[in-house]
Write a protein that holds these residues in place. Structure first.
Motif, PDB file in Angstrom:
ATOM      1  N   ILE A 154      46.298  46.360  43.286  1.00 35.73           N
ATOM      2  CA  ILE A 154      46.822  45.354  42.355  1.00 35.73           C
ATOM      3  C   ILE A 154      46.013  43.856  42.553  1.00 35.73           C
ATOM      4  N   PHE A 182      43.216  41.887  39.949  1.00 36.19           N
ATOM      5  CA  PHE A 182      43.392  40.571  39.527  1.00 36.19           C
ATOM      6  C   PHE A 182      42.514  39.937  39.973  1.00 36.19           C
ATOM      7  N   ALA A 183      42.325  39.612  41.364  1.00 36.48           N
ATOM      8  CA  ALA A 183      41.592  38.805  41.807  1.00 36.48           C
ATOM      9  C   ALA A 183      40.123  38.863  41.744  1.00 36.48           C
ATOM     10  N   PRO A 228      38.239  39.706  38.973  1.00 34.66           N
ATOM     11  CA  PRO A 228      37.625  39.029  37.808  1.00 34.66           C
ATOM     12  C   PRO A 228      37.911  37.377  38.198  1.00 34.66           C
ATOM     13  N   GLY A 229      39.206  37.088  38.436  1.00 30.88           N
ATOM     14  CA  GLY A 229      39.543  35.738  38.366  1.00 30.88           C
ATOM     15  C   GLY A 229      38.636  34.888  39.266  1.00 30.88           C
ATOM     16  N   LEU A 243      47.946  37.047  45.685  1.00 35.42           N
ATOM     17  CA  LEU A 243      46.703  36.962  44.869  1.00 35.42           C
ATOM     18  C   LEU A 243      46.056  35.670  45.227  1.00 35.42           C
ATOM     19  N   LEU A 278      42.107  35.323  45.853  1.00 31.97           N
ATOM     20  CA  LEU A 278      41.233  34.488  44.932  1.00 31.97           C
ATOM     21  C   LEU A 278      40.505  33.442  45.687  1.00 31.97           C
TER      22      LEU A 278
END
Lengths: 435, 418
Positions: free
Chosen positions: B226, B230-231, B233-234, B293, B297
């Motif tokens: 998970i 999220f990370a 693309p971010g 996250l 990131l």
């Protein structure tokens, strides 16, 4: 930290027209939105909620919504079909201090019973479902609802136990988190007590001691590993163990090792004649140590907890310092060798100045993380024996003493102090350290 | 340099060697004494005084004879070892480590031999720059440096090995046996070969640790997946694309990263209690990715910035869409970084304690951390707690050994957290 400054690679080859750059923005928003949303929901929102809870008079028990409980029974004896008996519901608000609003009872009337007269508040649907709107219940209020029913022959031959079917009662209550009742009692309860000064002091001693300890051990370890020797890679991996191991394993190992009765360390100290009686490392607030005839109280449990902190986190400082050491140009040392510099001179005059930057950054960063630490002290001492730091106090107030508001008040202080440290960190951090 | 210093006189050289010898005499006797005691369970008591004096003798003789280079087997280097043996036996009345020769010839010999060997080795390793009568600052400091270095190896070795050894060994011993002799850590096989492993067997049969391992693995792997979903693309957007608010976003990542779990735990507890997410692995699956996250990131945006933009632009020129470029150019180039981030996030999730402790009450839902903490009660024997600690440590250590390079990379780039 590397702040996003457009580097050479970011400048587009061709000067893009507005439409393309708008498309890029849209794509970027789409890519970052999930992360932003997640962080908002699980980090920023709870952060704001902590501030909110800190001014609310709210206890752990308030989280459980008050409810009205109902009991159903059949009163009276029916001997012949058509006899009138009573179906009785006893309701009570189980909460002593909260009201339950718009209480609604619904139940299936037991087979073989036909309601002959209905309470004004009740209705009977075709599928024998009885539903009653009973209005608001005061704290602790109880009420009895009687429904006269006619028994059929089938019921008399084969009475149904009214308790067999569940009565469902619904009602709404005010969520204590959402009321606008505000108070400063939490802050008063936490900050206006003598204990608060001790907690603050402990926090800073622990934070500074743990940070400095980890940094010094890390520097020492990095110096050791900055030379090549057989098995160096293995030794490096080996030194990372304290940090890689789960905190529960590391903490419980220390607890077992330092146990006053079955711990090996105490046994070793006793056998060597260093101490006369076993030391309760995690249980004693302070011991008096004689130095040159002066009696100095040394905080025992706090020192051991600081030692644990230094032990557990030196691998991190060690990795950073070693990485920095290996990027120091070697020709500098060669030049120093030509000039006949001694080993300590080289360390003081060449290595240390190169390392000061990374050590300062590491100090601030580790300071923040040590300040944030909760698990270690909680597992080692539970915050007893003079080791209660602010983070442990959050837990203590909110969950051990069941006062969520007071816990949140401490958490607010933790966050405010953290914001101050973080600001200092971002201001003081030299760009080139690349952290 | 080379100004004659008072520290370079013969007397001062001998004093330095004496000090060095004293320290090593003490260190070695403590090490050999406690090491042998912990390994064999015998009652060995190092006699610190005699060991220290013998160490002084050894150091002084070694330095005094060291006029020139000589090797390991030559007479002068053996002389200092001889001095050590004679002194330690004489001063301890024939019983160094408080064991008489008659008590157990073997252990007496091993202890004495080991102590002599180690002291002699440390003295030789640290004092080899010494030239008696021809000292200078460089030689003196080099000797001190070497002595400190040897001490460093001993020190770091001890602080890592001792807890590790104690953790494994106490999981194999009963509390009663430990209380009877806390120094005897060696498992007793008297009641059968499997007896010491009873705690592990019970852990899986009675305390359901198999399920906890499964829960922990499930949660940790899911958290990694998970978080990466999220990370990636971010962090790509933050490091590569131009959009309003980009620098604010980039700067706030580290800020958010510094917010500790303890500040979030009260509202999360309240909300999860209301939503019924407490006591379910779903609750953890929401919280863990959110807390890992920011670090993911942070690590990934640093890495993506280092990927040459020219490669991506070439792809864009050839008509690939941005997403296509990410998928077929950037990500394949970032596999090492993705591995490091994954391992680091896995480690955080596997080791996480606070949320698991606060949210999970139902033993069916326990993660390993929560399960081990539940063993910390007076009703459960201590060896079970330690066996639990071992069980929770082994997987993470195995992964570490298997992928050390990525793990170390992860620790250094994500190590701003801790």
């Amino acid at each position: 930290m590397t702040v996003a400054q457009p580097s050479a690679g970011d400048t587009p080859l061709v000067h893009k027209p507005g439409r393309l750059s708008r498309r890029e923005s849209r794509l970027a928003f789409g890519m970052t939105l999930p992360s932003v949303f997640m962080v908002m929901a699980i980090v920023l929102f709870p952060l704001l909620a902590t501030f909110w809870i800190s001014v609310k008079p709210i206890e752990l028990a308030d989280l459980r919504a008050p409810e009205v409980r109902a009991r159903e029974q059949v009163r009276g004896d029916a001997t012949a079909a058509g006899d009138e008996i009573i179906l009785r519901y006893k309701l009570r608000n189980s909460s002593r201090d909260k009201e339950v609003l718009s209480v609604r009872l619904s139940d299936v009337v037991p087979a073989g019973l036909t309601p002959s007269g209905l309470d004004a508040r009740c209705q009977l649907a075709v599928d024998r479902v009885l539903s009653c709107d009973l209005g608001d219940f005061e704290p602790g209020q109880s009420e009895t609802l009687d429904i006269p029913v006619q028994a059929s022959q089938g019921f008399i031959d084969n009475p149904v136990n009214a308790k067999d079917s569940d009565v469902s009662v619904s009602g709404s209550s005010v969520n204590p988190l959402l009321t606008t009742e505000l108070t400063l009692d939490n802050f008063r309860r936490v900050f206006a007590v003598r204990e608060f000064g001790t907690v603050l002091w402990t926090t800073f001693v622990y934070t500074i001691g743990g940070t400095a300890g980890a940094l010094i051990l890390g520097l020492f370890a990095a110096l050791l590993l900055n030379q090549s020797f057989a098995g160096r890679a293995v030794f490096r991996g080996f030194l990372l163990y304290p940090f890689v191991a789960p905190v529960i394993a590391a903490a419980f190992t220390w607890v077992v090792l330092l146990d006053p009765f079955s711990g090996s360390l105490n046994a070793l100290l006793m056998q060597m004649g260093a101490v006369d009686a076993p030391i309760n490392f995690f249980g004693v607030r302070s011991v008096d140590v004689q130095i040159f005839g002066l009696t100095v109280p040394v905080p025992m449990a706090l020192s051991v907890v600081i030692a644990f902190e230094a032990w557990r986190y030196f691998p991190l400082s060690f990795l950073f310092i070693l990485a920095r050491m290996q990027s120091i140009p070697q020709d500098m040392y060669e030049a120093a060798d030509m000039d006949g510099a001694s080993p300590f001179q080289k360390f003081w005059a060449l290595s240390l100045p190169q390392l000061v930057g990374i050590m300062a950054v590491l100090f601030l960063l580790r300071f923040i993380w040590t300040f944030n630490k909760f698990d270690d002290i909680f597992l080692l001492t539970g915050g007893n024996a003079g080791t209660r730091t602010l983070t442990v106090q959050v837990y203590e107030q909110a969950f051990a003493l069941s006062n969520l508001g007071a816990g949140a008040a401490v958490a607010v202080l933790v966050f405010v102090l953290l914001a101050v440290f973080a600001t200092i960190y971002f201001r003081a951090m030299p760009e080139e350290e690349g952290l | 340099m080379n100004t004659p210093s008072i520290f370079d006189t013969r007397i001062a050289t001998l004093a330095l060697a004496g000090l060095n010898g004293a320290v090593w005499g003490l260190v070695v006797s403590i090490l050999v004494g406690s090491g042998l005691a912990l390994l064999t369970g015998l009652e060995l008591r190092p006699l610190l005084g005699p060991s220290m004096v013998a160490g002084i003798g050894c150091g002084v003789v070694h330095a005094g004879l060291r006029r020139d280079d000589f090797g390991w087997r030559t007479v002068p280097s053996l002389a200092s070892a001889g001095v050590f043996v004679v002194l330690v036996l004489a001063l301890s009345l024939g019983r160094p480590y408080a064991v008489m020769m008659g008590d157990g010839l073997l252990i007496w010999l091993i202890a004495l031999g080991l102590a002599t060997l180690c002291t002699q080795w440390a003295i030789m390793a640290s004092q080899h720059p010494i030239r008696f009568g021809a000292m200078n600052r460089f030689r003196r400091e080099r000797a001190m440096m070497l002595s400190l270095r040897a001490f460093g190896f001993v020190f770091f070795g001890a602080i890592v090995v001792l807890p590790l050894y104690v953790m494994v060994m106490t999981s194999l011993k009963t509390q009663q046996a430990l209380l009877a002799n806390p120094l005897n850590l060696f498992p007793s096989f008297e009641d059968g070969l499997l007896e010491p492993f009873r705690s592990y067997i019970e852990l899986f049969q009675v305390y359901d640790f198999g399920r906890y391992i499964w829960n922990s693995a499930l949660i940790s792997v899911a958290t990694v997946v998970i978080t990466l979903l999220f990370a990636v693309p971010g962090s790509y957007a933050v490091s590569r694309l131009n959009f309003p608010g980009r620098s604010t976003l980039s700067r706030s990542i580290l800020m958010i990263y510094l917010v500790p779990a303890i500040v979030l735990v009260i509202p999360l507890y309240a909300i999860f209690a209301k939503l019924g997410l407490r006591d379910s692995l779903w609750g953890l699956l929401v919280v863990y990715p959110a807390t890992t996250l920011p670090v993911a990131l942070y690590m990934l945006q640093g890495y993506f910035r280092g990927v040459p933009a020219e490669l991506e632009e070439a792809g864009l020129m050839d008509g690939c869409s941005r997403l296509r470029v990410i998928w077929s150019i950037t990500l394949p180039l970032s596999v090492p970084a993705l591995a490091s981030v994954s391992l680091y996030v896995f480690m955080i999730a596997w080791n996480e304690f606070l949320f698991a402790f606060m949210f999970l009450d139902d033993p069916k839902m326990f993660t390993l951390s929560r399960g081990v903490v539940s063993l910390d009660s007076s009703e459960v024997p201590r060896q079970h707690l330690m066996a639990g600690a071992v069980v929770s440590t082994v997987p993470i250590v195995v992964i570490f050994l298997w992928a050390e390079r990525f793990m170390v990379q992860g620790l250094t780039s994500g190590g701003v957290k801790g």
